[in-house]
Design a protein around this motif. Structure first.
Motif, PDB file in Angstrom:
ATOM      1  N   ALA A  21      -4.578  35.818  41.860  1.00  0.00           N
ATOM      2  CA  ALA A  21      -3.208  35.614  42.333  1.00  0.00           C
ATOM      3  C   ALA A  21      -2.182  35.617  41.195  1.00  0.00           C
ATOM      4  O   ALA A  21      -0.983  35.522  41.459  1.00  0.00           O
ATOM      5  CB  ALA A  21      -3.114  34.306  43.116  1.00  0.00           C
ATOM      6  N   TYR A  22      -2.671  35.713  39.944  1.00  0.00           N
ATOM      7  CA  TYR A  22      -1.734  35.718  38.807  1.00  0.00           C
ATOM      8  C   TYR A  22      -1.339  37.151  38.436  1.00  0.00           C
ATOM      9  O   TYR A  22      -1.268  37.492  37.253  1.00  0.00           O
ATOM     10  CB  TYR A  22      -2.356  35.025  37.599  1.00  0.00           C
ATOM     11  CG  TYR A  22      -2.605  33.538  37.766  1.00  0.00           C
ATOM     12  CD1 TYR A  22      -2.154  32.841  38.879  1.00  0.00           C
ATOM     13  CD2 TYR A  22      -3.306  32.829  36.793  1.00  0.00           C
ATOM     14  CE1 TYR A  22      -2.405  31.485  39.026  1.00  0.00           C
ATOM     15  CE2 TYR A  22      -3.554  31.472  36.933  1.00  0.00           C
ATOM     16  CZ  TYR A  22      -3.098  30.801  38.049  1.00  0.00           C
ATOM     17  OH  TYR A  22      -3.337  29.464  38.184  1.00  0.00           O
ATOM     18  N   GLY A  23      -1.114  37.975  39.429  1.00  0.00           N
ATOM     19  CA  GLY A  23      -0.660  39.331  39.157  1.00  0.00           C
ATOM     20  C   GLY A  23      -1.668  40.108  38.317  1.00  0.00           C
ATOM     21  O   GLY A  23      -2.829  40.241  38.682  1.00  0.00           O
ATOM     22  N   THR A  24      -1.220  40.601  37.156  1.00  0.00           N
ATOM     23  CA  THR A  24      -2.080  41.431  36.297  1.00  0.00           C
ATOM     24  C   THR A  24      -2.829  40.613  35.241  1.00  0.00           C
ATOM     25  O   THR A  24      -3.409  41.190  34.328  1.00  0.00           O
ATOM     26  CB  THR A  24      -1.236  42.509  35.589  1.00  0.00           C
ATOM     27  OG1 THR A  24      -0.219  41.851  34.809  1.00  0.00           O
ATOM     28  CG2 THR A  24      -0.588  43.447  36.586  1.00  0.00           C
ATOM     29  N   SER A  25      -2.837  39.295  35.360  1.00  0.00           N
ATOM     30  CA  SER A  25      -3.421  38.435  34.315  1.00  0.00           C
ATOM     31  C   SER A  25      -4.871  38.807  33.989  1.00  0.00           C
ATOM     32  O   SER A  25      -5.222  39.048  32.829  1.00  0.00           O
ATOM     33  CB  SER A  25      -3.335  36.966  34.739  1.00  0.00           C
ATOM     34  OG  SER A  25      -4.012  36.128  33.825  1.00  0.00           O
ATOM     35  N   GLU A  26      -5.745  38.861  35.001  1.00  0.00           N
ATOM     36  CA  GLU A  26      -7.155  39.168  34.735  1.00  0.00           C
ATOM     37  C   GLU A  26      -7.315  40.549  34.110  1.00  0.00           C
ATOM     38  O   GLU A  26      -8.090  40.729  33.162  1.00  0.00           O
ATOM     39  CB  GLU A  26      -7.967  39.131  36.036  1.00  0.00           C
ATOM     40  CG  GLU A  26      -8.243  37.759  36.593  1.00  0.00           C
ATOM     41  CD  GLU A  26      -9.165  37.851  37.809  1.00  0.00           C
ATOM     42  OE1 GLU A  26     -10.052  36.994  37.921  1.00  0.00           O
ATOM     43  OE2 GLU A  26      -9.001  38.774  38.633  1.00  0.00           O
ATOM     44  N   THR A  27      -6.603  41.526  34.663  1.00  0.00           N
ATOM     45  CA  THR A  27      -6.703  42.900  34.185  1.00  0.00           C
ATOM     46  C   THR A  27      -6.295  43.012  32.723  1.00  0.00           C
ATOM     47  O   THR A  27      -6.881  43.775  31.949  1.00  0.00           O
ATOM     48  CB  THR A  27      -5.810  43.820  35.048  1.00  0.00           C
ATOM     49  OG1 THR A  27      -6.134  43.605  36.418  1.00  0.00           O
ATOM     50  CG2 THR A  27      -6.014  45.266  34.694  1.00  0.00           C
ATOM     51  N   ARG A  28      -5.303  42.230  32.325  1.00  0.00           N
ATOM     52  CA  ARG A  28      -4.855  42.244  30.924  1.00  0.00           C
ATOM     53  C   ARG A  28      -5.820  41.489  30.019  1.00  0.00           C
ATOM     54  O   ARG A  28      -6.040  41.875  28.875  1.00  0.00           O
ATOM     55  CB  ARG A  28      -3.455  41.631  30.823  1.00  0.00           C
ATOM     56  CG  ARG A  28      -2.389  42.403  31.578  1.00  0.00           C
ATOM     57  CD  ARG A  28      -1.011  41.862  31.278  1.00  0.00           C
ATOM     58  NE  ARG A  28      -0.622  42.184  29.918  1.00  0.00           N
ATOM     59  CZ  ARG A  28       0.366  41.568  29.265  1.00  0.00           C
ATOM     60  NH1 ARG A  28       1.021  40.573  29.845  1.00  0.00           N
ATOM     61  NH2 ARG A  28       0.671  41.915  28.048  1.00  0.00           N
ATOM     62  N   LEU A  29      -6.371  40.382  30.523  1.00  0.00           N
ATOM     63  CA  LEU A  29      -7.246  39.565  29.678  1.00  0.00           C
ATOM     64  C   LEU A  29      -8.529  40.299  29.287  1.00  0.00           C
ATOM     65  O   LEU A  29      -9.044  40.093  28.193  1.00  0.00           O
ATOM     66  CB  LEU A  29      -7.596  38.254  30.387  1.00  0.00           C
ATOM     67  CG  LEU A  29      -6.489  37.202  30.418  1.00  0.00           C
ATOM     68  CD1 LEU A  29      -6.864  36.056  31.343  1.00  0.00           C
ATOM     69  CD2 LEU A  29      -6.186  36.679  29.011  1.00  0.00           C
ATOM     70  N   GLY A  30      -9.045  41.155  30.179  1.00  0.00           N
ATOM     71  CA  GLY A  30     -10.272  41.882  29.852  1.00  0.00           C
ATOM     72  C   GLY A  30     -10.199  42.558  28.492  1.00  0.00           C
ATOM     73  O   GLY A  30     -10.952  42.222  27.568  1.00  0.00           O
ATOM     74  N   PRO A  31      -9.266  43.484  28.293  1.00  0.00           N
ATOM     75  CA  PRO A  31      -9.135  44.140  26.996  1.00  0.00           C
ATOM     76  C   PRO A  31      -8.692  43.189  25.874  1.00  0.00           C
ATOM     77  O   PRO A  31      -9.139  43.329  24.730  1.00  0.00           O
ATOM     78  CB  PRO A  31      -8.067  45.213  27.242  1.00  0.00           C
ATOM     79  CG  PRO A  31      -8.059  45.430  28.715  1.00  0.00           C
ATOM     80  CD  PRO A  31      -8.443  44.128  29.333  1.00  0.00           C
ATOM     81  N   LEU A  32      -7.821  42.233  26.192  1.00  0.00           N
ATOM     82  CA  LEU A  32      -7.313  41.326  25.156  1.00  0.00           C
ATOM     83  C   LEU A  32      -8.414  40.445  24.573  1.00  0.00           C
ATOM     84  O   LEU A  32      -8.352  40.051  23.401  1.00  0.00           O
ATOM     85  CB  LEU A  32      -6.190  40.450  25.726  1.00  0.00           C
ATOM     86  CG  LEU A  32      -4.849  41.143  25.978  1.00  0.00           C
ATOM     87  CD1 LEU A  32      -3.944  40.252  26.814  1.00  0.00           C
ATOM     88  CD2 LEU A  32      -4.170  41.505  24.662  1.00  0.00           C
ATOM     89  N   LEU A  33      -9.424  40.117  25.379  1.00  0.00           N
ATOM     90  CA  LEU A  33     -10.498  39.225  24.923  1.00  0.00           C
ATOM     91  C   LEU A  33     -11.747  39.995  24.486  1.00  0.00           C
ATOM     92  O   LEU A  33     -12.779  39.390  24.206  1.00  0.00           O
ATOM     93  CB  LEU A  33     -10.873  38.233  26.031  1.00  0.00           C
ATOM     94  CG  LEU A  33      -9.763  37.286  26.501  1.00  0.00           C
ATOM     95  CD1 LEU A  33     -10.273  36.359  27.582  1.00  0.00           C
ATOM     96  CD2 LEU A  33      -9.185  36.489  25.339  1.00  0.00           C
ATOM     97  N   ARG A  34     -11.643  41.300  24.418  1.00  0.00           N
ATOM     98  CA  ARG A  34     -12.795  42.123  24.064  1.00  0.00           C
ATOM     99  C   ARG A  34     -13.379  41.674  22.727  1.00  0.00           C
ATOM    100  O   ARG A  34     -12.656  41.461  21.765  1.00  0.00           O
ATOM    101  CB  ARG A  34     -12.346  43.586  23.964  1.00  0.00           C
ATOM    102  CG  ARG A  34     -13.315  44.587  24.524  1.00  0.00           C
ATOM    103  CD  ARG A  34     -12.669  45.967  24.603  1.00  0.00           C
ATOM    104  NE  ARG A  34     -12.141  46.265  25.934  1.00  0.00           N
ATOM    105  CZ  ARG A  34     -11.244  47.223  26.178  1.00  0.00           C
ATOM    106  NH1 ARG A  34     -10.771  47.964  25.197  1.00  0.00           N
ATOM    107  NH2 ARG A  34     -10.842  47.446  27.405  1.00  0.00           N
TER     108      ARG A  34
END
Length: 270
Positions: A70-83
């Motif tokens: 429900a946090y918009g694109t949060s999960e999608t962004r975190l994937g690459p950011l936490l790689r």
């Protein structure tokens, strides 16, 4: 003066076997700027700013990160950011609430729960999520007793896709019921709202985990002049033995550093 950090102040997340920092980083502001209840507007950080914020959090000893579909694109962004950093973070996500075209909708069915977790695994680029919470719409007991969401999460835990599960609710009754068979409850507990304290008490006496949302009253904490609202908030929270961690949703590096310094001082009693 050395910069205060939380590295040596991690504590158990109930009986999950996980160890978490007393502050967690909430990431709604990384992915969504509609329908959020903050006193001031904000701009969603770009990837460079988000990466700097995550690096700063890690350096300050924060290892808990809170996200949700429900946090918009949060999960999608975190994937690459936490790689490349998966082992350094305890990731909390949710099921039940979807946010599309500026509107929330809810689905607590077992089928959607499984779909949602699989989608989160893909978005976050991970084989497991440390903790998945049910994002309640307020009908806490109905969700827990009649929808199949908890049974689906228990099965996902057996399969190793989820290490722990629990409930982010809005009522005392829901929080207590959620902790009977779940690992964690996320509750609202702050200077303005302490109605869910019985859930904290139950958790403390049953080895369950509590995560606190709206720990700083979403930035609305009101106190007498001359009082630091952040310190007063943390004094309330960390005085309770049931609290594992408080989620703070700042994207301001100065606020994050101040929160960590203040939390460390309160927990150390200095």
């Amino acid at each position: 003066m050395t910069l205060a950090t939380l590295h040596d102040l991690h504590r158990p997340l109930g009986s999950t076997g996980l160890s978490v920092s007393p502050l967690g980083l909430g990431t709604v502001k990384l992915g969504r700027d509609q329908g959020v209840k903050y006193p001031n507007g904000f701009t969603i950080p770009d990837d460079g700013q988000a990466r700097q914020l995550l690096d700063q959090a890690r350096q300050l000893g924060i290892n808990l990160i809170d996200t949700a579909p429900a946090y918009g694109t949060s999960e999608t962004r975190l994937g690459p950011l936490l790689r490349g950093q998966r082992q350094e973070w305890v990731i909390v996500s949710k099921v039940g609430e979807e946010f599309e075209a500026g509107q929330s909708r809810f689905d607590f069915s077992a089928e959607h729960t499984r779909f949602s977790v699989e989608r989160s695994l893909q978005r976050l680029e991970t084989d497991y999520i440390d903790l998945v919470l049910v994002h309640s719409d307020g009908n806490d007991l109905h969700i827990l007793e009649h929808t199949g969401v908890y049974e689906a999460l228990a099965r996902l835990k057996e399969q190793g896709k989820v290490r722990g599960f629990g409930f982010s609710g809005k009522t005392v009754e829901g929080g207590l019921r959620a902790l009977e068979t779940g690992d964690c409850a996320m509750v609202t507990y702050n200077l303005n709202e302490q109605g869910e304290r019985p859930v904290l008490d139950y958790a403390a006496s049953h080895g369950k985990a509590i995560l606190v949302k709206k720990a700083l009253a979403s930035g609305h904490a009101c106190l007498s002049p001359g009082t630091d609202p952040v310190r007063a908030s943390f004094e309330l929270l960390f005085a309770h033995p049931g609290v594992a961690s408080a989620i703070v949703g700042t994207i301001n590096p100065l606020h994050l550093a101040h929160n960590v310094t203040t939390a460390a001082a309160v927990i150390r009693g200095s």
